[in-house]
Design a protein around this motif. Structure first.
Motif, short mmCIF file in Angstrom:
data_model
loop_
_atom_site.label_atom_id
_atom_site.label_comp_id
_atom_site.label_asym_id
_atom_site.label_seq_id
_atom_site.Cartn_x
_atom_site.Cartn_y
_atom_site.Cartn_z
N PHE A 42 63.83 25.89 12.79
CA PHE A 42 63.59 27.25 12.27
C PHE A 42 62.99 28.14 13.35
O PHE A 42 63.43 29.28 13.54
CB PHE A 42 62.68 27.18 11.05
N VAL A 43 61.99 27.63 14.06
CA VAL A 43 61.34 28.43 15.10
C VAL A 43 62.36 28.87 16.13
O VAL A 43 62.43 30.06 16.48
CB VAL A 43 60.19 27.63 15.76
N PRO A 79 55.34 22.89 16.63
CA PRO A 79 55.90 24.22 16.35
C PRO A 79 55.27 25.33 17.18
O PRO A 79 55.97 26.20 17.71
CB PRO A 79 55.63 24.41 14.86
N ASP A 80 53.95 25.30 17.33
CA ASP A 80 53.31 26.35 18.12
C ASP A 80 53.60 26.17 19.61
O ASP A 80 53.80 27.14 20.34
CB ASP A 80 51.80 26.39 17.86
N GLY A 81 53.65 24.91 20.07
CA GLY A 81 53.98 24.68 21.47
C GLY A 81 55.38 25.16 21.80
O GLY A 81 55.62 25.76 22.86
N GLU A 100 51.86 31.63 13.08
CA GLU A 100 50.84 31.30 12.09
C GLU A 100 51.24 30.06 11.31
O GLU A 100 52.42 29.78 11.10
CB GLU A 100 50.65 32.45 11.09
N ASN A 101 50.24 29.34 10.83
CA ASN A 101 50.42 28.24 9.89
C ASN A 101 49.34 28.34 8.83
O ASN A 101 48.14 28.42 9.16
CB ASN A 101 50.34 26.90 10.61
N LYS A 102 49.75 28.39 7.58
CA LYS A 102 48.80 28.50 6.46
C LYS A 102 47.92 29.74 6.62
O LYS A 102 46.72 29.70 6.37
CB LYS A 102 47.95 27.23 6.34
N ASN A 103 48.54 30.84 7.04
CA ASN A 103 47.87 32.13 7.22
C ASN A 103 46.81 32.09 8.30
O ASN A 103 45.93 32.96 8.35
CB ASN A 103 47.26 32.63 5.91
N THR A 104 46.86 31.10 9.18
CA THR A 104 45.93 31.01 10.30
C THR A 104 46.69 31.19 11.59
O THR A 104 47.69 30.50 11.83
CB THR A 104 45.20 29.65 10.30
N TRP A 400 54.59 27.69 8.04
CA TRP A 400 54.71 28.34 9.34
C TRP A 400 55.47 29.66 9.21
O TRP A 400 56.46 29.74 8.47
CB TRP A 400 55.46 27.43 10.33
N LYS A 401 55.01 30.67 9.93
CA LYS A 401 55.73 31.93 10.03
C LYS A 401 55.48 32.51 11.41
O LYS A 401 54.48 32.20 12.07
CB LYS A 401 55.31 32.92 8.94
#
Length: 501
Positions: A42-43, A79-81, A100-104, A400-401
């Motif tokens: 997705f990313v 995912p962030d990496g 972001e993950n879980k609004n963080t 994740w978004k």
């Protein structure tokens, strides 16, 4: 196509780069398999479709998806990496994308941002030419916040954090969940340094979840037969559109004929709100083009003008997501010129207001060079059927978004924006150090930038005042759950409308 667009804003606390830990744990390295990791897939696909600089990133090329390297590449990272590895010239050309993950917010190395969840906004300045020792100047304090309850005031100079002298290396401690500070008792600017003495104190602060009203302050002045309004606006937050519109209704009732708009601490936010603000200031150009958006070549159908409207949507945050709850006619002052206070913390939608409004109404800027962020973004969800733009149809098995840069913006004539990381140069330059000893409560004319604006409007010398502040608030401060990473606070309210071509 209905998509959610906005200009993501950053309120910057300093001009130096710092390194922020993602979550104080090493990045995980998934075991490579023959199947693409669902979240990483997705990313990559969302970035391949929407990222503004997609053509400049070899690993985002369309052909890469079908290569033998694709699965090993995306599965070798978290995912962030993966997200940060796909950014173009990150930290220079792209200083703004995040995930972001879980609004963080999961952050990599980036420019430090102003901490607001303790309830005070600050700017960091070096004390001398060594660029090591520093102080933090408190720009403002949110009413009812932990900082306000601790007695912190606008204009306070912070010299120590957790008992240690403040430096350009440790000031990020002001973003901890709990920390202590010491303020200056005196501060004197010499030819080479800011010399301070400390108060005998150690003030402890614990962060809280705060939803800050960006319509922070309003005051009316009367000079030379003119009714002058001074409005401090600290963020283009669309769920406060009604408060902003109400502030202009108040100014209409006060007969305001001149306006000083303080955007010094405003890092941006909603494009819809920025357009509405232009209408509130003038209101004579309904239906006219205001800002031009330029997407990558895969979304040329989204390129085009945003137009000025005589109504503004109102929002509430529902389940962490902004939802339209109504619509209001715009309250307009019908002004033919405006004075805007700016700083190195003025970014994104604030800069858009200067360059776009100036095509219709002369804008005089006072302060110092703005940050220089002439790009924006949309939120991308794991919803491939909508080309990753639908919140309601997102994959709910993960949270994740993405918030990558997806467009550049220009004024209606598509004039070139400042380049090379430069911002907008002010009409009247005021050295930020000049304000170190002159920042009191909002509205006090010891503030050199406010004083300059009042003198330009009135044509007379303004003497220092010691009046009590008049806070403009329609609501009490609202406390609600809001997760943040490492003190990064980013207003990411979206616009729900179909843009005219």
């Amino acid at each position: 196509m209905d998509i959610k667009k906005y200009i993501a804003g950053f309120a910057l606390s300093t001009l130096v780069l710092v390194s922020c830990s993602r979550d104080n744990t090493p990045e995980s390295t998934p075991t490579p398999t023959t199947k693409a990791n669902e979240i990483n897939d997705f990313v990559w696909k969302a970035m391949n479709s929407w990222y503004y600089w997609q053509p400049n990133v070899p690993s985002l090329a369309d052909s890469f998806k079908n290569s033998a390297d694709y699965i090993p590449f995306i599965n070798s990272k978290s995912p962030d990496g993966l997200f940060y590895s796909l950014l173009y010239d990150y930290g220079n050309t792209d200083r703004f994308s995040w995930i972001e993950n879980k609004n963080t917010i999961v952050a990599a190395s980036r420019v430090a941002e102003v901490e607001k969840s303790s309830g005070f906004d600050y700017a960091v300045y070096p004390k001398d030419g060594t660029n090591t020792s520093a102080v933090a100047l408190v720009n403002y304090v949110v009413p009812g916040s932990p900082a306000a309850n601790a007695g912190i005031q606008r204009g306070d100079i912070i010299t120590k954090v957790n008992g240690n002298p403040l430096t350009l290396s440790n000031y990020s401690s002001l973003s901890q969940d709990q920390f202590s500070i010491t303020r200056a008792a005196t501060a004197v600017m010499t030819s080479t340094a800011l010399v301070t003495t400390d108060k005998v104190e150690n003030i402890s602060i614990t962060r809280a979840d705060i939803d800050e009203n960006p319509v922070a302050f309003y005051k009316k002045y009367s000079y030379s037969g003119k009714n002058i309004g001074y409005l401090v606006y600290n963020g283009f937050k669309s769920d406060y559109n009604d408060e902003l519109n109400a502030a202009f209704a108040t100014m209409k009732g006060d007969g305001i004929t001149e306006l000083i708009l303080d955007l010094r601490y405003n890092g941006g936010g909603s494009l819809e709100t920025a357009s509405a603000l232009a209408q509130m200031i003038n209101g004579s150009f309904t239906g006219q083009p205001y800002v031009y958006l330029d997407f990558n070549n895969k979304h040329n159908n989204e390129d085009g003008m945003e137009f000025l409207k005589n109504t503004v949507n109102t929002y509430n945050i529902i389940n962490g997501h902004p939802e339209v709850t109504g619509q209001q006619p715009v309250n307009s002052l019908n002004l033919t010129k405006i004075y805007v206070l700016v700083s190195f913390q003025t970014a994104s939608a604030s800069e858009l207001t200067v360059i776009s409004l100036n095509k219709y109404v002369p804008v005089t800027t006072i302060g110092n060079e703005t940050y220089g962020k002439f790009v924006g973004s949309i939120t991308l969800y794991d919803s491939p059927a909508s080309d990753y733009t639908s919140y309601s149809s997102r994959n709910t098995t993960h949270e994740w978004k993405l918030q990558p840069i997806t467009f550049s913006y220009y004024n209606k004539d598509r004039d070139s924006n400042p380049s090379g990381g430069r911002g907008i140069l002010p009409t009247y330059d005021v050295n930020p150090y000049k304000a170190i000893n002159n920042i009191k409560e909002f509205g006090n004319t010891s503030d050199p930038e406010l004083k300059k604006a009042l003198e330009l409007i009135s044509g007379q010398t303004i003497t220092k005042t010691a009046e009590s502040p008049v806070l403009y608030t329609n609501k009490n401060i609202r406390f609600q759950p809001r997760n943040e990473a490492n003190g990064l606070v980013i207003e990411d309210f979206e616009r729900f409308s179909k843009r005219k071509k």
